[in-house]
Design an enzyme around this catalytic site. Structure first.
Site, PDB file in Angstrom:
ATOM      1  N   CYS A   5       0.842  -1.198   0.000  1.00 13.73           N
ATOM      2  CA  CYS A   5       0.000   0.000   0.000  1.00 13.73           C
ATOM      3  C   CYS A   5       0.881   1.253   0.000  1.00 13.73           C
ATOM      4  O   CYS A   5       0.607   2.216  -0.701  1.00 13.73           O
ATOM      5  CB  CYS A   5      -0.899   0.035   1.226  1.00 13.73           C
ATOM      6  SG  CYS A   5      -1.794  -1.482   1.534  1.00 13.73           S
ATOM      7  N   ASP A  38     -28.470  11.059  12.883  1.00 11.94           N
ATOM      8  CA  ASP A  38     -28.869  11.840  11.730  1.00 11.94           C
ATOM      9  C   ASP A  38     -29.195  10.812  10.646  1.00 11.94           C
ATOM     10  O   ASP A  38     -28.752   9.676  10.736  1.00 11.94           O
ATOM     11  CB  ASP A  38     -27.697  12.728  11.318  1.00 11.94           C
ATOM     12  CG  ASP A  38     -27.874  13.313   9.951  1.00 11.94           C
ATOM     13  OD1 ASP A  38     -28.941  13.903   9.727  1.00 11.94           O
ATOM     14  OD2 ASP A  38     -26.965  13.182   9.124  1.00 11.94           O
TER      15      ASP A  38
END
Lengths: 48, 749
Positions: B37, B435
């Site tokens: 990576c 939310d």
């Protein structure tokens, strides 16, 4: 007795050297990315 | 159109200028794991035009990119997505250089060196060194202790001095007095050839205290304020249209109600305004978190801060900057952040109790020994040993040690703690407020009625939609399949702002967009279906497309889990009522409210708090920021806006809702361990103080007691270590052994 003084001084100065090396490497930010340092050795840099 | 501009701007604002027009940006990439990576990211980013260098930090899972301001802003996040990594910009506050921490670590290293070496000499004395050797060792200890105390003790001396100058006291005052008196007394005893010196106690005291202090600093909340991020959203000014037809760019402070503003596509409304001329879609996610753009035409009000996306608009300002929506938000944030600071951390509460008790104890010891034994030296020695033995080493480690272990565990799971005190608060939470958009949902619309829409029509519609960046168009393009029969060039498609797309293929006119625009032939229309896009052929209705915001994969199970654990789960959304109600029933939330503006969310939260509930708010949008700041504890997904992440205590980087129960469970576990640690530290003091009071403490006893108590606390905190990581590692190893065994068996056969 004088031998002991010498030994004690030697051991403390060895500790002091260790401390100095740590402070140097710390200031050079060598501990900022320990995981990365462990993995980077695996990267082949042939192109560079 | 909207996404790139917003992201680019964010890159510019999120970067820090370094030198010669170079900017440094910091991106969080939670998915990076290995050397592969690292090289992929570093190579991929450094080949982008404008990027000077890219450096990955695997420990913090971040990449720091230096880019050239004069060039076009490099599409860092897109490039990372292309490489297969989720990424978002770290905000400026999250990564501020921590000089205080570096200072603490340096002090800690020096104190550790001093304590270790003096202890080595002390062991010689305890082992029964001769008088001559003892004197030598004591002098050597003094020679080491003096510079060490001067260097490492500054942390405490400075803070104690500040407190004393302000005529108050804090935990550092007894520490400083204790260290200073111990050193002075030991020096005097060494000079007069007495058998006991406490240099080891003074230095190891500092060492243990500094460990606690350093860990505590790591866990302390940075001075990150979401307010500055919010202020960046407001444009610096706007183009004002004068009556004589001339235009002028005015700063936001100079814009007054009644002025005519010209708002270009891709820029934000500086203040609240009413549309006078123009037809466009505006992105109001800042105001109510709603994902789908809103269509506005002449006469419609627009809140300051919303983003104009498709076509230029002329609007009349209805409020000055001070009365506008964004200014209101900033004020709300300021109030909310002030309220949260009222929470007293466990460690602070204890230190408030601790300091006077220790002062008093040492003073009583001193006075009573002076009165009853009449020996000044003895009285000072006893008072000093009371100060030393009660030193809050174990107490100082009790809380931060656990917090650091918890933070480590959570970081592995992908949750970042921004404030150690929030971990204490989270353990008490009994109500969870979600939310909707972007938190429980992915925030991206998806075609809902794919099956009854007709595949052929859908493919044509999708091909046309692929020429637009409207969220609905993207969803349509995604749902359709590329068909070789549909040949479509870019110049065949025209986008009419606020209405939709028009394309001509083989002499047929297709329209994709608002029902009253696309369908010209008389047909029955559903007036109530707002979030509906129709597809027409020569003005005749072909298909109706509905869109839905997808629930995140884990939403239902997580909410079920939280309900089972007796949490009161509540959903507060700024979205329209039908959308919220259908979503609530799908994920299993029984209490919900829709159509809430940010101020109303905050009001709900303060009301619930006033009724005695402890709230965890989970939200992501700018409109949630005041609510996040007002709640007892708050979490935001990593995909949240900069402002959302800044106002939350916890950020879960991989957007997995399972992190919420995990974090709460970790917080509760941490609280239990903290309680045990504190109880132990108090118990230790209860035993040690009487011994010190009786004058029975020798340097050996002091050293043992101090180290042992600190060690117990540290070991207890390590009990956190029995975490998932180790178990999976063990499993992996077992599997590996099994496969190796199978291989050898196969070979022998």
């Amino acid at each position: 007795m004088s031998v002991m003084v010498l030994l004690v001084l030697v051991s403390i100065s060895m500790g002091a050297v260790g401390l100095a090396v740590f402070l140097w490497s710390f200031n050079a930010r060598q501990y900022d990315d320990m995981d990365g340092a462990a993995e980077r050795i695996l990267i082949d840099d042939d192109e560079d | 159109m909207t996404a790139p501009t917003a992201a680019d701007k964010e890159l510019f604002f999120g970067s820090r200028p370094i030198e010669d027009g170079l900017m440094q940006a910091e991106l969080s990439v939670p998915g990076m794991k290995c050397a592969g990576c690292i090289s992929k990211i570093e190579k991929g980013l450094s080949t982008l035009p404008g990027v000077v260098s890219a450096r990955v930090n695997l420990s913090t899972k971040r990449v720091s990119v230096v880019w050239n301001k004069s060039d076009h802003e490099p599409p860092l996040i897109d490039a990372l997505n292309g490489l297969g990594f989720d990424a978002h910009l770290s905000s400026a506050q999250e990564r501020s250089e921590d000089n205080e921490l570096r200072r603490l670590i340096r002090s800690l290293a020096v104190a550790g060196f001093g304590a270790g070496n003096i202890m080595m000499l002390s062991v010689g004395v305890w082992a029964g060194a001769g008088e001559e050797a003892r004197a030598l060792f004591h002098w050597l200890s003094a020679a080491i202790a003096l510079p060490v105390l001067m260097f490492s003790g500054r942390v405490f001396f400075a803070s104690a001095w500040t407190a004393l100058r302000a005529r108050s006291t804090n935990m550092d005052v007894p520490i400083s007095v204790g260290v200073f008196l111990t050193f002075a007394l030991s020096l005097y005893d060494t000079a007069t050839g007495r058998p006991h010196a406490y240099f080891d106690a003074a230095t190891s005291l500092l060492f243990f205290l500094l460990i606690g202090r350093t860990l505590d600093h790591v866990m302390r909340a940075r001075a990150h304020s979401a307010i500055s991020a919010l202020q960046k959203l407001a444009p610096g000014g706007a183009t004002v249209l004068h009556k004589d037809g001339s235009t002028e760019y005015l700063s936001i402070d100079d814009i007054e109600p009644g002025m005519l503003l010209r708002v270009a596509a891709g820029s934000r409304f500086p203040v609240d305004a009413v549309v006078v001329d123009g037809d466009s879609d505006i992105d109001v996610s800042v105001i109510n978190g709603e994902s789908s753009p809103q269509h506005v035409k002449a006469g419609d009000p627009v809140a300051g801060g919303s983003l104009n996306t498709t076509a230029p608009i002329t609007a009349r300002a209805t409020a000055s900057e001070k009365q506008s929506f964004l200014a209101d938000m900033i004020r709300m944030m300021e109030n909310a952040e002030g309220a949260r600071h009222q929470y007293r951390r466990i460690a602070d509460r204890i230190s408030d109790l601790y300091t006077p008790v220790v002062h008093l104890g040492a003073l009583i010891a001193f006075c009573s020994w002076l009165a009853f034994a009449g020996d000044l030296h003895r009285a000072v020695a006893v008072a000093v040993s009371v100060l030393i033995i009660t030193c809050p080493c174990a107490l100082g480690l009790a809380v931060p040690m656990v917090q650091v272990m918890a933070a480590k565990r959570l970081f592995r799971a992908g949750v970042m703690i921004k404030d150690g005190a929030a971990l204490e608060r989270l353990a008490d939470v009994d109500t969870i407020v979600f939310d909707k958009t972007g938190t429980l949902t992915t925030g991206m619309p998806r075609l809902a009625n794919e099956n009854d829409a007709g595949m052929r029509a859908l493919n044509v519609a999708g091909a046309i939609a692929s020429y637009s960046t409207h969220p609905y168009s993207r969803a349509l393009a995604q749902a359709s399949r590329l068909s070789p029969h549909i040949r479509l060039e870019a110049n065949q498609v025209a986008e009419t702002p606020g209405n939709g797309l028009e394309a001509e293929i083989d002499g047929v006119t297709y329209r994709l967009g608002r029902p009253d625009w696309a369908v010209t032939l008389p047909a029955k229309q559903d007036a109530d279906e707002k979030s509906c896009v129709v597809f027409s052929k020569n003005g005749e209705l072909v298909a109706r497309y509905h869109f839905e915001d997808d629930a995140r994969p884990s939403a239902r199970t997580v909410i079920q889990k939280l309900n089972q654990c007796d949490f009161y789960v509540l959903m507060l959304s700024g979205d329209r009522e039908p959308a919220v109600s259908s979503f609530a029933s799908r994920v299993g939330v029984s209490s919900w409210q829709a159509n809430l503006r940010p101020a109303e969310k905050v009001k709900q939260i303060t009301e619930l708090t006033a009724s005695g509930r402890k709230l965890l708010m989970v939200g992501d949008g700018v409109n949630d920021a005041p609510a996040l700041a007002a709640a007892y504890a708050s979490m935001a997904p990593g995909s949240a806006t900069d402002i959302g992440r800044n106002s939350a205590n916890f950020v879960y980087l991989n957007d997995d809702l399972n992190n919420i129960p995990l974090t709460i469970e970790t917080a509760r576990r941490a609280k239990t361990l903290m309680r045990q640690n504190i109880a132990f530290a108090i118990l230790y003091n209860a035993i040690a103080v009487p011994i010190a009071f009786l004058g029975l403490v020798t340097p050996l006893i002091a050293a043992l007691a101090m180290s042992a108590s600190s060690l117990v606390v540290v070991l207890n905190s390590f009990r956190f270590g029995g975490d998932t990581q180790r178990i999976t590692n063990l499993k992996k190893r077992r599997d590996l052994t099994k496969s190796l065994l199978a291989q050898t068996q196969a070979q022998t056969q």
